[in-house]
Scaffold this active site. Structure first.
Site, PDB file in Angstrom:
ATOM      1  N   ARG A  42      46.974  38.752  44.365  1.00  0.00           N
ATOM      2  CA  ARG A  42      46.726  37.955  45.561  1.00  0.00           C
ATOM      3  C   ARG A  42      45.822  38.622  46.578  1.00  0.00           C
ATOM      4  NH1 ARG A  42      51.046  36.294  43.442  1.00  0.00           N
ATOM      5  NH2 ARG A  42      51.314  38.500  43.174  1.00  0.00           N
ATOM      6  N   THR A  43      46.117  39.884  46.873  1.00  0.00           N
ATOM      7  CA  THR A  43      45.411  40.485  48.006  1.00  0.00           C
ATOM      8  C   THR A  43      43.918  40.579  47.689  1.00  0.00           C
ATOM      9  OG1 THR A  43      47.404  41.682  48.554  1.00  0.00           O
ATOM     10  CG2 THR A  43      45.390  42.414  49.617  1.00  0.00           C
TER      11      THR A  43
ATOM     12  N   LYS B 245      37.544  60.381  37.373  1.00  0.00           N
ATOM     13  CA  LYS B 245      36.839  61.642  37.075  1.00  0.00           C
ATOM     14  C   LYS B 245      37.150  62.701  38.124  1.00  0.00           C
ATOM     15  CE  LYS B 245      32.792  59.178  35.267  1.00  0.00           C
ATOM     16  NZ  LYS B 245      31.381  58.875  35.618  1.00  0.00           N
TER      17      LYS B 245
ATOM     18  N   ARG C 263      42.654  49.188  48.916  1.00  0.00           N
ATOM     19  CA  ARG C 263      44.067  49.420  48.577  1.00  0.00           C
ATOM     20  C   ARG C 263      44.156  50.760  47.870  1.00  0.00           C
ATOM     21  NH1 ARG C 263      48.279  45.246  45.902  1.00  0.00           N
ATOM     22  NH2 ARG C 263      48.292  44.611  48.083  1.00  0.00           N
TER      23      ARG C 263
ATOM     24  N   HIS D  75      50.710  47.385  55.233  1.00  0.00           N
ATOM     25  CA  HIS D  75      49.944  46.305  54.608  1.00  0.00           C
ATOM     26  C   HIS D  75      49.675  45.274  55.704  1.00  0.00           C
ATOM     27  CE1 HIS D  75      48.350  43.618  51.722  1.00  0.00           C
ATOM     28  NE2 HIS D  75      49.343  43.534  50.863  1.00  0.00           N
TER      29      HIS D  75
HETATM   30  C1  NCD Z   1      52.899  43.149  48.096  1.00  0.00           C
HETATM   31  C2  NCD Z   1      52.255  44.525  48.101  1.00  0.00           C
HETATM   32  O1  NCD Z   1      51.320  44.784  47.344  1.00  0.00           O
HETATM   33  O2  NCD Z   1      52.717  45.322  48.899  1.00  0.00           O
HETATM   34  N1  NCD Z   1      52.144  42.198  47.418  1.00  0.00           N
HETATM   35  C3  NCD Z   1      51.107  41.598  48.057  1.00  0.00           C
HETATM   36  O3  NCD Z   1      50.230  42.226  48.612  1.00  0.00           O
HETATM   37  N2  NCD Z   1      51.109  40.256  48.105  1.00  0.00           N
HETATM   38  C4  NCD Z   1      54.324  43.168  47.710  1.00  0.00           C
HETATM   39  C5  NCD Z   1      54.717  43.768  46.400  1.00  0.00           C
HETATM   40  O4  NCD Z   1      53.918  44.319  45.652  1.00  0.00           O
HETATM   41  O5  NCD Z   1      55.911  43.674  46.107  1.00  0.00           O
END
Ligand code: NCD
Length: 304
Positions: free
Chosen positions: A50-51, A79, A100, A128
């Site tokens: 999703r993100t 590497k 991320r 997040h």
């Molecule tokens: C979450 C995350 O990555 O922290 N997912 C997300 O970004 N929608 C929650 C999770 O991974 O459980």
């Protein structure tokens, strides 16, 4: 509003959160040219569906192009390239960076190497912030706002970064009560409890979901974060601690709404998806508009 980077929810103001929610609402369902000619880089050194895809959808809907590292295995990180070098390089290619990373604090470190618009898309179990903004936007749309409402977080409150980021945002408003429901091993870190105390917000920590259901306005379910555990045995022991079934939902108010950042494993049964209370997939859609709002405005503040 002069913000160009977002690494944590801790330094967001109520004014900013309200502004981003209004912007998300204005951008709902639209395609614009706000980022025409820009390049957005999505650097994802940890798994995501999703993100990453919602950031990329948002970028395309604002008219920009996108470059991506979707898997660290396909990048020079494997590497041995440092975070510093990775960011210095991406800074030379892209106009806006979304990252991320598996390590807490990586987003704060990364902004030492770029002054461009930068968004933390999750740094280990830490923060997040863009998820928490789409969460608060969803709560606003579903139940009208935070003030006077009882919000309950359920599941892995220790490693769940979305819980940590959203707690900061709740503290900008006046919830009636915040309830943390988890196994003892997965309680929310003390610093978040301390923050609620400092802000004078009523809170409770408990193990008993069913007993609390009648007083909750918004349930925020979370996945047990398997990848953060030291051992498989420890995960197996806690897996399945809380499962939201139609029977559990019926213990709550009719106006109850259930959110989950997703992915879910087994903590919400599929039958709940058909109930009006389940807002999980509306939450997914809201994510695109909130990320459009963020990309547009952080970029606008930088490229004046
Ligand atoms: C979450 C995350 O990555 O922290 N997912 C997300 O970004 N929608 C929650 C999770 O991974 O459980």
């Amino acid at each position: 509003m002069e913000r160009t980077q977002l690494t944590t929810s801790a330094n967001l103001t109520r004014e900013e959160v309200d502004f981003f929610m209004e912007e998300a609402e204005r951008l709902r369902g639209k395609n614009t040219e706000d980022l025409k000619g820009k390049v957005v880089a999505t650097v994802f050194l940890e798994p995501s569906t999703r993100t990453r895809l919602s950031f990329e959808t948002a970028a395309h809907r604002l008219g920009s192009s996108v470059i991506t590292i979707a898997d660290p295995k396909t990048s020079s990180v494997t590497k041995g390239e440092t975070l510093a070098d990775t960011i210095r390089v991406v800074d030379k290619y892209a106009d806006i960076i979304v990252m991320r990373h598996p390590t807490s604090g990586a987003a704060e470190e990364a902004i030492n190497y770029t002054d461009k618009p930068f968004l933390n898309a999750g740094d280990g179990p830490n923060q997040h912030p863009t998820q928490s903004l789409l969460d608060i936007y969803t709560i606003k749309r579903e139940v009208g706002g935070i003030d006077g409402k009882t919000i309950a977080f359920i599941g892995d409150l220790k490693y769940g970064r979305t819980v940590h980021s959203l707690t900061y945002i709740l503290c900008l408003y006046n919830p009636k009560k915040v309830i943390y429901i988890s196994p003892n091993e997965l309680r929310v870190p003390e610093k978040y409890i301390q923050m609620l105390k400092d802000k004078g917000i009523e809170f409770e920590e408990t193990n008993d979901l069913d007993a609390k259901m009648p007083e909750i306005d918004v349930v925020y379910m979370t996945r047990i974060q398997q990848e953060r555990f030291e051992s498989e045995a420890e995960y197996v022991k806690l897996k399945g601690s809380y499962i939201m079934t139609p029977e559990t939902v019926k213990l709550g108010k009719e106006s109850l709404r259930i959110l989950h950042p997703l992915p879910r494993v087994d903590e919400i049964t599929p039958e709940v998806d058909d109930m009006i209370q389940s807002a999980c997939f509306r939450q997914v859609e809201n994510g695109v508009y909130m990320r459009m709002a963020l990309l547009k405005n952080l970029s606008k503040n930088y490229y004046k």
